[in-house]
Design a protein around this motif. Structure first.
Motif, PDB file in Angstrom:
ATOM      1  N   HIS A 379       0.838  -1.201   0.000  1.00  0.00           N
ATOM      2  CA  HIS A 379       0.000   0.000   0.000  1.00  0.00           C
ATOM      3  C   HIS A 379       0.872   1.250   0.000  1.00  0.00           C
ATOM      4  CE1 HIS A 379      -3.664  -2.292   0.760  1.00  0.00           C
ATOM      5  NE2 HIS A 379      -3.003  -2.958   1.705  1.00  0.00           N
ATOM      6  N   SER A 380       0.477   2.244  -0.764  1.00  0.00           N
ATOM      7  CA  SER A 380       1.196   3.516  -0.791  1.00  0.00           C
ATOM      8  C   SER A 380       0.759   4.380   0.382  1.00  0.00           C
ATOM      9  CB  SER A 380       0.919   4.258  -2.102  1.00  0.00           C
ATOM     10  OG  SER A 380       1.384   3.521  -3.202  1.00  0.00           O
ATOM     11  N   ILE A 381       1.737   4.963   1.070  1.00  0.00           N
ATOM     12  CA  ILE A 381       1.428   5.891   2.156  1.00  0.00           C
ATOM     13  C   ILE A 381       1.183   7.270   1.557  1.00  0.00           C
ATOM     14  CG2 ILE A 381       2.357   7.069   4.184  1.00  0.00           C
ATOM     15  CD1 ILE A 381       3.777   4.534   4.937  1.00  0.00           C
ATOM     16  N   LYS A 382       0.022   7.823   1.835  1.00  0.00           N
ATOM     17  CA  LYS A 382      -0.335   9.124   1.286  1.00  0.00           C
ATOM     18  C   LYS A 382      -0.557  10.117   2.423  1.00  0.00           C
ATOM     19  CE  LYS A 382      -2.531   7.069  -2.779  1.00  0.00           C
ATOM     20  NZ  LYS A 382      -3.784   6.920  -3.560  1.00  0.00           N
ATOM     21  N   ILE A 383       0.154  11.228   2.354  1.00  0.00           N
ATOM     22  CA  ILE A 383      -0.026  12.316   3.330  1.00  0.00           C
ATOM     23  C   ILE A 383      -0.764  13.444   2.618  1.00  0.00           C
ATOM     24  CG2 ILE A 383       1.137  13.994   4.815  1.00  0.00           C
ATOM     25  CD1 ILE A 383       3.423  12.007   5.113  1.00  0.00           C
ATOM     26  N   LYS A 384      -1.969  13.735   3.081  1.00  0.00           N
ATOM     27  CA  LYS A 384      -2.845  14.675   2.388  1.00  0.00           C
ATOM     28  C   LYS A 384      -2.834  16.085   2.970  1.00  0.00           C
ATOM     29  CE  LYS A 384      -4.697  11.765  -0.594  1.00  0.00           C
ATOM     30  NZ  LYS A 384      -4.521  11.963  -2.042  1.00  0.00           N
ATOM     31  N   TYR A 385      -2.432  16.196   4.229  1.00  0.00           N
ATOM     32  CA  TYR A 385      -2.648  17.494   4.899  1.00  0.00           C
ATOM     33  C   TYR A 385      -1.706  17.597   6.079  1.00  0.00           C
ATOM     34  CZ  TYR A 385      -5.267  21.216   7.334  1.00  0.00           C
ATOM     35  OH  TYR A 385      -5.639  22.372   7.960  1.00  0.00           O
ATOM     36  N   VAL A 386      -1.238  18.811   6.366  1.00  0.00           N
ATOM     37  CA  VAL A 386      -0.362  19.044   7.515  1.00  0.00           C
ATOM     38  C   VAL A 386      -0.752  20.359   8.179  1.00  0.00           C
ATOM     39  CG1 VAL A 386       1.367  20.092   6.008  1.00  0.00           C
ATOM     40  CG2 VAL A 386       2.030  19.339   8.285  1.00  0.00           C
ATOM     41  N   THR A 387      -0.696  20.376   9.501  1.00  0.00           N
ATOM     42  CA  THR A 387      -1.025  21.597  10.235  1.00  0.00           C
ATOM     43  C   THR A 387      -0.150  21.704  11.466  1.00  0.00           C
ATOM     44  OG1 THR A 387      -2.836  22.853  11.262  1.00  0.00           O
ATOM     45  CG2 THR A 387      -2.828  20.485  11.617  1.00  0.00           C
ATOM     46  N   GLN A 388       0.093  22.933  11.913  1.00  0.00           N
ATOM     47  CA  GLN A 388       0.857  23.133  13.145  1.00  0.00           C
ATOM     48  C   GLN A 388      -0.085  23.106  14.329  1.00  0.00           C
ATOM     49  OE1 GLN A 388       3.385  26.587  13.150  1.00  0.00           O
ATOM     50  NE2 GLN A 388       4.268  26.123  15.151  1.00  0.00           N
ATOM     51  N   LEU A 389       0.333  22.411  15.380  1.00  0.00           N
ATOM     52  CA  LEU A 389      -0.496  22.270  16.574  1.00  0.00           C
ATOM     53  C   LEU A 389      -0.272  23.450  17.522  1.00  0.00           C
ATOM     54  CD1 LEU A 389       0.107  18.467  17.206  1.00  0.00           C
ATOM     55  CD2 LEU A 389      -1.827  19.532  16.048  1.00  0.00           C
ATOM     56  N   PRO A 390      -1.284  23.814  18.299  1.00  0.00           N
ATOM     57  CA  PRO A 390      -1.157  24.955  19.229  1.00  0.00           C
ATOM     58  C   PRO A 390      -0.429  24.560  20.511  1.00  0.00           C
ATOM     59  CG  PRO A 390      -3.358  24.056  19.364  1.00  0.00           C
ATOM     60  CD  PRO A 390      -2.648  23.260  18.287  1.00  0.00           C
ATOM     61  N   THR A 400      -2.473  11.103   7.446  1.00  0.00           N
ATOM     62  CA  THR A 400      -2.104  10.080   6.474  1.00  0.00           C
ATOM     63  C   THR A 400      -2.994   8.848   6.624  1.00  0.00           C
ATOM     64  OG1 THR A 400      -0.289   8.628   5.775  1.00  0.00           O
ATOM     65  CG2 THR A 400      -0.359   9.227   8.086  1.00  0.00           C
ATOM     66  N   ASN A 401      -2.945   7.968   5.618  1.00  0.00           N
ATOM     67  CA  ASN A 401      -3.779   6.766   5.650  1.00  0.00           C
ATOM     68  C   ASN A 401      -3.190   5.648   6.513  1.00  0.00           C
ATOM     69  OD1 ASN A 401      -1.698   6.584   3.834  1.00  0.00           O
ATOM     70  ND2 ASN A 401      -2.831   5.397   2.296  1.00  0.00           N
ATOM     71  N   PHE A 402      -1.858   5.670   6.725  1.00  0.00           N
ATOM     72  CA  PHE A 402      -1.216   4.646   7.569  1.00  0.00           C
ATOM     73  C   PHE A 402      -0.277   5.317   8.576  1.00  0.00           C
ATOM     74  CE2 PHE A 402      -2.182   2.348   3.612  1.00  0.00           C
ATOM     75  CZ  PHE A 402      -2.903   1.273   4.112  1.00  0.00           C
ATOM     76  N   PRO A 403      -0.833   5.966   9.591  1.00  0.00           N
ATOM     77  CA  PRO A 403       0.018   6.736  10.529  1.00  0.00           C
ATOM     78  C   PRO A 403       1.003   5.882  11.317  1.00  0.00           C
ATOM     79  CG  PRO A 403      -2.236   6.574  11.343  1.00  0.00           C
ATOM     80  CD  PRO A 403      -2.258   6.042   9.948  1.00  0.00           C
TER      81      PRO A 403
END
Length: 436
Positions: A379-390, A400-403
């Protein structure tokens, strides 16, 4: 404020197992770092929202029984001097020994909270046998099993009940950046503080441990304002190197808890030692910004690339977190000491940096597209979105689909990309993978 809990007890009663149990029982627990002296360990625990430093003081296994008892007594006295609370661990399988009695005798004379942890109580018979430890005379006596974890929750509840809640009211000084000057004895910590503020704010002496308590100094010169904390308090109670290192690490831990930025002062002649690495690692894992200052550089014989080669060795020893500013200074000659403050303030800005989500995704998704995570089970690991945490430490969540299948090499790649595109020099970066 810093709150420290020390575990004391003779060897083979289960202190290390108990220590690991407290650090591994909850996901909120931060760290577990092996100390530089024998089996001492230092960690940061979180129980019911209250955070405290945890120190295992064990590790002496000398051949002579006389030396053995002497070293155990030293450990207990150090714990009493430096910790807010002491946990005395004993073993129900062997009952009360002479060493247990000797340690209890010392602990009875303190006004600090003492908790007796009777270990290896894992059945009804041993629970009945454990009642003999009430004869030690401590009101707070708990029966537990370090291996299974039974009873540890009750002990932790009692310990954190003594930890005060953080004050919510802030003052103007609380809003200022706080710099802690940390390092081994006689590297020039107090001299650096005096050189920076231009007056004898602290006692400067060549005697290790001249400064007894942490000194807070309000710095407001050259359009710069912050709080300076001198981590002093490394009292040399004996000639034993182990005890001196133990003091220095405990005091450094306490100063770190109050600081935003740690100025780690090294002796140019000695370089970075195992103890320095331990303190450096603790600061990093506590999320503190770090600036490394190599003092007494004026005493080093220099050739063409001396500073470059010296810095290369330092970064190798600090790996994997070696994206920190390194500055060569001389407190005696007042060489580059103001530059040290400028670097500290830059690192503080980096620590407070917030990256807009749109910018973060634009940059990081390109980096991810240019180098994909390895395929897992077809399975391909796909990272769709990233954000900085407070959070107080720069922390980023990658969806991602496989964290659970992203390994350390790719995590390091993402961290390197964050550092390359956004300036986080001198600051630890936390990365989390979450299910999309």
């Amino acid at each position: 404020m810093s709150y420290t809990v020390a575990i004391v007890g003779r060897p083979n009663v289960g202190k290390s197992t108990f220590f690991n149990r407290l650090l591994e029982q909850r996901k909120a627990i931060v760290d577990d770092i092996s100390g530089v002296t024998r089996d001492r360990q230092y960690g940061v625990a979180d129980w019911n929202g209250k955070v405290f430093n945890l120190i295992d003081t064990g590790g002496f296994v000398p051949q002579s029984n006389d030396i053995f008892e002497s070293e155990i007594r030293k450990q207990v006295k150090i714990a009493l001097d430096e910790a807010n609370t002491v946990v005395l661990m004993v073993d129900v399988a062997t009952g009360i020994t002479d060493l247990d009695e000797a340690m209890a005798d010392i602990l009875r004379r303190t006004n600090k909270p003492v908790f007796v942890a009777v270990n290896k109580v894992d059945n009804g018979t041993r629970e009945l046998e454990a009642t003999e430890f009430y004869s030690l005379g401590f009101e707070n006596t708990f029966f537990l099993s370090s291996i299974s974890g039974s009873g540890t929750g009750d002990l932790l509840d009692a310990i954190v009940a003594d930890i005060p809640l953080e004050e919510s009211e802030g003052t103007q000084e609380d809003a200022l950046p706080k710099f802690a000057i940390i390092g081994q004895p006689n590297v020039g910590k107090s001299s650096l503080l005096n050189a920076l503020i231009g007056e004898e704010r602290t006692i400067v002496s060549s005697i290790a441990g001249t400064t007894r308590d942490s000194i807070h100094t309000h710095y407001k010169l050259f359009q710069k304002e912050f709080m300076l904390i001198d981590t002093a308090g490394i009292r040399k109670k004996s000639k034993e190197k182990d005890d001196l290192e133990f003091y220095s690490i405990i005091r450094a831990i306490k100063a770190m808890d109050e600081a935003d930025i740690c100025l780690l002062v090294l002796d140019a002649d000695k370089g970075i030692t195992a103890q320095d690495i331990t303190i450096f690692s603790l600061a990093a894992r506590k999320g503190k910004g770090i600036v490394v200052l190599v003092n007494k550089w004026d005493l080093v014989e220099k050739e063409t690339n001396t500073a470059r080669d010296y810095e290369k060795v330092l970064r190798q020893k600090m790996a994997p977190f070696n994206d920190v500013p390194i500055l060569f200074i001389s407190v005696k000659e007042k060489t580059r000491i103001l530059k040290a403050i400028e670097l500290g303030l830059q690192v503080y800005e980096n620590k407070c940096r917030k990256v807009a989500t749109s910018v973060l995704n634009e940059v990081m998704l390109k980096a991810i597209a240019s180098y994909h995570a390895p395929v897992v089970r077809g399975h391909s690991i796909k990272i769709k979105y990233v954000t900085q945490l407070p959070t107080h430490v720069p922390s980023f969540a990658f969806f991602t689909n496989f964290p659970d299948d992203i390994k350390m090499p790719y995590r390091n790649y993402l961290e390197n990309q964050l550092r390359a595109n956004f300036n986080f020099t001198g600051v630890p970066v936390r990365i989390f993978f979450r299910k999309k």
